[in-house]
Design a protein around this motif. Structure first.
Motif, PDB file in Angstrom:
ATOM      1  N   VAL A 180       0.843  -1.200   0.000  1.00 45.10           N
ATOM      2  CA  VAL A 180       0.000   0.000   0.000  1.00 45.10           C
ATOM      3  C   VAL A 180       0.886   1.260   0.000  1.00 45.10           C
ATOM      4  O   VAL A 180       1.796   1.389   0.803  1.00 45.10           O
ATOM      5  CB  VAL A 180      -0.945  -0.018   1.228  1.00 45.10           C
ATOM      6  CG1 VAL A 180      -1.635   1.324   1.412  1.00 45.10           C
ATOM      7  CG2 VAL A 180      -1.978  -1.131   1.074  1.00 45.10           C
ATOM      8  N   GLY A 181       0.617   2.140  -0.951  1.00 44.85           N
ATOM      9  CA  GLY A 181       1.413   3.366  -1.080  1.00 44.85           C
ATOM     10  C   GLY A 181       2.647   3.177  -1.953  1.00 44.85           C
ATOM     11  O   GLY A 181       3.365   4.134  -2.231  1.00 44.85           O
ATOM     12  N   HIS A 182       2.916   1.926  -2.364  1.00 39.97           N
ATOM     13  CA  HIS A 182       4.091   1.641  -3.188  1.00 39.97           C
ATOM     14  C   HIS A 182       3.730   1.097  -4.563  1.00 39.97           C
ATOM     15  O   HIS A 182       4.427   1.354  -5.546  1.00 39.97           O
ATOM     16  CB  HIS A 182       5.013   0.650  -2.473  1.00 39.97           C
ATOM     17  CG  HIS A 182       5.573   1.205  -1.202  1.00 39.97           C
ATOM     18  ND1 HIS A 182       6.758   1.896  -1.151  1.00 39.97           N
ATOM     19  CD2 HIS A 182       5.085   1.224   0.054  1.00 39.97           C
ATOM     20  CE1 HIS A 182       6.986   2.302   0.098  1.00 39.97           C
ATOM     21  NE2 HIS A 182       5.982   1.907   0.845  1.00 39.97           N
ATOM     22  N   ILE A 183       2.668   0.305  -4.624  1.00 39.58           N
ATOM     23  CA  ILE A 183       2.167  -0.195  -5.904  1.00 39.58           C
ATOM     24  C   ILE A 183       0.643  -0.082  -5.841  1.00 39.58           C
ATOM     25  O   ILE A 183       0.082   0.105  -4.759  1.00 39.58           O
ATOM     26  CB  ILE A 183       2.576  -1.681  -6.169  1.00 39.58           C
ATOM     27  CG1 ILE A 183       2.114  -2.585  -5.021  1.00 39.58           C
ATOM     28  CG2 ILE A 183       4.070  -1.808  -6.386  1.00 39.58           C
ATOM     29  CD1 ILE A 183       2.334  -4.061  -5.293  1.00 39.58           C
ATOM     30  N   ARG A 184      -0.024  -0.196  -7.010  1.00 39.72           N
ATOM     31  CA  ARG A 184      -1.467  -0.031  -6.999  1.00 39.72           C
ATOM     32  C   ARG A 184      -2.135  -1.230  -6.326  1.00 39.72           C
ATOM     33  O   ARG A 184      -1.852  -2.381  -6.660  1.00 39.72           O
ATOM     34  CB  ARG A 184      -1.999   0.159  -8.418  1.00 39.72           C
ATOM     35  CG  ARG A 184      -3.352   0.833  -8.436  1.00 39.72           C
ATOM     36  CD  ARG A 184      -3.699   1.485  -9.770  1.00 39.72           C
ATOM     37  NE  ARG A 184      -2.777   2.510 -10.229  1.00 39.72           N
ATOM     38  CZ  ARG A 184      -2.691   3.758  -9.740  1.00 39.72           C
ATOM     39  NH1 ARG A 184      -3.494   4.151  -8.783  1.00 39.72           N
ATOM     40  NH2 ARG A 184      -1.812   4.614 -10.234  1.00 39.72           N
ATOM     41  N   VAL A 185      -2.992  -0.950  -5.349  1.00 39.00           N
ATOM     42  CA  VAL A 185      -3.715  -1.998  -4.627  1.00 39.00           C
ATOM     43  C   VAL A 185      -5.189  -1.630  -4.680  1.00 39.00           C
ATOM     44  O   VAL A 185      -5.559  -0.506  -4.352  1.00 39.00           O
ATOM     45  CB  VAL A 185      -3.254  -2.063  -3.147  1.00 39.00           C
ATOM     46  CG1 VAL A 185      -4.142  -2.999  -2.339  1.00 39.00           C
ATOM     47  CG2 VAL A 185      -1.791  -2.502  -3.050  1.00 39.00           C
ATOM     48  N   ASN A 186      -6.019  -2.563  -5.132  1.00 45.32           N
ATOM     49  CA  ASN A 186      -7.464  -2.323  -5.157  1.00 45.32           C
ATOM     50  C   ASN A 186      -8.156  -3.561  -4.610  1.00 45.32           C
ATOM     51  O   ASN A 186      -8.100  -4.637  -5.208  1.00 45.32           O
ATOM     52  CB  ASN A 186      -7.925  -2.028  -6.586  1.00 45.32           C
ATOM     53  CG  ASN A 186      -9.407  -1.684  -6.632  1.00 45.32           C
ATOM     54  OD1 ASN A 186     -10.262  -2.507  -6.305  1.00 45.32           O
ATOM     55  ND2 ASN A 186      -9.714  -0.465  -7.018  1.00 45.32           N
ATOM     56  N   VAL A 187      -8.778  -3.390  -3.455  1.00 43.94           N
ATOM     57  CA  VAL A 187      -9.327  -4.555  -2.743  1.00 43.94           C
ATOM     58  C   VAL A 187     -10.438  -5.259  -3.520  1.00 43.94           C
ATOM     59  O   VAL A 187     -10.634  -6.469  -3.350  1.00 43.94           O
ATOM     60  CB  VAL A 187      -9.831  -4.174  -1.324  1.00 43.94           C
ATOM     61  CG1 VAL A 187      -8.674  -3.847  -0.411  1.00 43.94           C
ATOM     62  CG2 VAL A 187     -10.836  -3.036  -1.371  1.00 43.94           C
ATOM     63  N   VAL A 188     -11.134  -4.506  -4.382  1.00 41.62           N
ATOM     64  CA  VAL A 188     -12.211  -5.135  -5.162  1.00 41.62           C
ATOM     65  C   VAL A 188     -11.612  -5.943  -6.313  1.00 41.62           C
ATOM     66  O   VAL A 188     -11.853  -7.145  -6.443  1.00 41.62           O
ATOM     67  CB  VAL A 188     -13.204  -4.061  -5.681  1.00 41.62           C
ATOM     68  CG1 VAL A 188     -14.271  -4.705  -6.557  1.00 41.62           C
ATOM     69  CG2 VAL A 188     -13.844  -3.320  -4.509  1.00 41.62           C
ATOM     70  N   ASP A 189     -10.781  -5.294  -7.127  1.00 46.06           N
ATOM     71  CA  ASP A 189     -10.152  -5.997  -8.254  1.00 46.06           C
ATOM     72  C   ASP A 189      -9.311  -7.177  -7.771  1.00 46.06           C
ATOM     73  O   ASP A 189      -9.189  -8.186  -8.457  1.00 46.06           O
ATOM     74  CB  ASP A 189      -9.223  -5.052  -9.026  1.00 46.06           C
ATOM     75  CG  ASP A 189      -9.988  -3.894  -9.654  1.00 46.06           C
ATOM     76  OD1 ASP A 189     -11.234  -3.980  -9.717  1.00 46.06           O
ATOM     77  OD2 ASP A 189      -9.349  -2.905 -10.047  1.00 46.06           O
ATOM     78  N   ASP A 190      -8.691  -7.020  -6.605  1.00 41.49           N
ATOM     79  CA  ASP A 190      -7.777  -8.053  -6.111  1.00 41.49           C
ATOM     80  C   ASP A 190      -8.470  -9.143  -5.283  1.00 41.49           C
ATOM     81  O   ASP A 190      -7.796 -10.019  -4.729  1.00 41.49           O
ATOM     82  CB  ASP A 190      -6.665  -7.412  -5.259  1.00 41.49           C
ATOM     83  CG  ASP A 190      -5.724  -6.550  -6.099  1.00 41.49           C
ATOM     84  OD1 ASP A 190      -5.763  -6.676  -7.335  1.00 41.49           O
ATOM     85  OD2 ASP A 190      -4.956  -5.768  -5.519  1.00 41.49           O
ATOM     86  N   ASN A 191      -9.796  -9.088  -5.182  1.00 43.76           N
ATOM     87  CA  ASN A 191     -10.563 -10.126  -4.464  1.00 43.76           C
ATOM     88  C   ASN A 191     -10.115 -10.312  -3.009  1.00 43.76           C
ATOM     89  O   ASN A 191      -9.991 -11.437  -2.523  1.00 43.76           O
ATOM     90  CB  ASN A 191     -10.452 -11.481  -5.192  1.00 43.76           C
ATOM     91  CG  ASN A 191     -10.818 -11.376  -6.657  1.00 43.76           C
ATOM     92  OD1 ASN A 191     -11.903 -10.894  -6.996  1.00 43.76           O
ATOM     93  ND2 ASN A 191      -9.930 -11.792  -7.537  1.00 43.76           N
TER      94      ASN A 191
END
Ligand SMILES: *Cc1c(COP(=O)(O)O)cnc(C)c1O
Length: 394
Positions: A180-191
């Motif tokens: 988090v804050g270093h690469i893109r993280v998306n809790v929905v897309d990432d399941n």
């Protein structure tokens, strides 16, 4: 001085410091109080919640503020275990190279009768969704796998792992403190069902973090007390710290492309330079890796001496060895990717930040080369290797 230990902690950004200091003196009300002082603090708190949620693609009511990454990991894992136990499910899947906040929590559960499967990590520092799927059983209540490893920086195939967990109806938690804050993280897309993050790893303050819990997943509180955080985490909220973390996160996530564009070429320049040292090896995949991380093993030397000599040259770095325990055990992460004890002892982690320059990178490479050569000069292990009494591994 070159600070190359951003995986241990980061310098607070100017904006984060400003948010923190101004709130310390101005917005000191208790967010649970109904008069205006309290309500102002409450507004600040809820704005921070919206900003943090936005940064990872979550809804504000899915964010619980905690005292950091360790607390978030503990709460997520112990909650899922308690839920599982209630349904007769006492099997948990994780990996051998998690952070101790996860591994020690799992050890505790093991003593309470849970069965823990720690997946083997491939020598490139990755686990696969297939390994997870093969390990899932009828009684599996939780899969917990870190997003990016804190020592070797490798990024796990979180989206695929999340998909497998969804398919089999198993709760999926990820320790995303280094992501988090270093690469893109998306809790929905990432399941992702649950995710831990920590302010001080992305230029926010220490002692504050958050746990994302997807709507519908039940969560238990670790700390009993007041009804803060909807009864999920008691204790008066650290409003200045939380708002400061939100400022830092918003800033970092807004600049992910610039961060990557700046750091990747410098990271790879350092990797290329250090690779020229004979009998050295990069730890972890060269591609599926956070932009800040460089981690090497060198044969014939001790990581600790390497660090001290680099410190003399004005470079702050880290070694994999956990000397904190008093025993000089080599890093469990390096052992997990198959490095033997002797080699794992001679490790170096450099985690660079956005303030690094190309000149710094070249100075780091030059210094590491000098120090490794110097240490090998009086290392008995190195002498045995050179004289053929021992075989080179790297
Ligand atoms: C730093 C770190 C933690 C612990 O976070 P704190 O906020 O220091 O408690 C947990 N997991 C990973 C991967 C980390 O790097």
């Amino acid at each position: 001085m070159i600070y190359a230990d951003n995986a241990a902690t980061t310098r607070m950004s100017d904006a984060a410091v400003k948010t923190l200091t101004s709130l310390l003196s101005d917005t000191y009300g208790n967010p649970s109080s109904l008069y205006e002082f309290g309500q102002k603090a409450k507004e600040v708190l809820e704005q921070a919640r919206r900003d943090v949620a936005d940064a990872i693609g979550a809804q504000p009511n899915e964010i619980i503020f905690t005292s950091g990454g360790s607390e978030a990991d503990n709460q997520a894992i112990l909650s899922a275990a308690k839920m599982g136990e209630g349904r007769g499910k006492k099997h948990i899947i994780s990996t051998a190279f998690e952070h101790h906040a996860v591994l020690h929590t799992l050890n505790k559960l093991k003593k309470e009768g849970f069965e823990i499967t720690l997946l083997d990590v491939h020598e490139n520092g990755l686990v696969t969704a297939r390994q997870v799927e093969e390990a899932i059983r009828e009684d599996t209540c939780l899969v917990t796998i870190m997003y990016a490893n804190n020592e070797i920086g490798t990024i796990q195939p979180i989206r695929e792992i999340g998909e497998v967990c969804r398919k089999h109806n198993v709760t999926f938690h990820t320790d995303a403190v280094q992501a988090v804050g270093h690469i893109r993280v998306n809790v929905v897309d990432d399941n992702i069902d649950m995710l831990s993050a920590s302010g001080h790893k992305f230029h926010g303050p220490k002692g504050v973090g958050f746990l994302y819990v997807k709507k519908g997943i039940r969560i238990f509180n670790l700390i009993e007390g007041g009804a803060q955080e909807k009864g999920r985490r008691a204790g008066t909220e650290n409003v200045p710290g939380i708002a400061s973390m939100a400022t830092a996160l918003k800033e970092s996530v807004g600049n992910l492309d610039g961060y990557k564009a700046k750091l990747l070429p410098i990271r790879d320049r350092i990797i290329k330079g250090i690779s020229e040292i004979p009998h050295s090896a990069l730890n972890g995949d060269a591609v599926s890796r956070v932009p800040s991380n460089i981690n090497f093993c060198f044969e014939g030397i001790e990581g600790e001496s390497l660090l001290l000599l680099l410190d003399d040259k004005g470079i702050a770095a880290s070694s994999g060895s956990a000397c904190t325990s008093g025993s000089l055990d080599p890093s469990h992460v390096l052992l997990a990717i198959g490095r033997v004890h002797d080699v794992a002892h001679g490790s170096l982690r450099l985690s660079i930040g956005e303030d690094i320059t190309e000149e710094d990178a070249d100075y780091i490479v030059k210094s590491v080369k000098e120090v490794v050569e110097y240490l090998r000069g009086f290392s008995p292990v190195w002498r045995d290797l050179v004289n053929g009494k021992k075989d080179f591994i790297l």
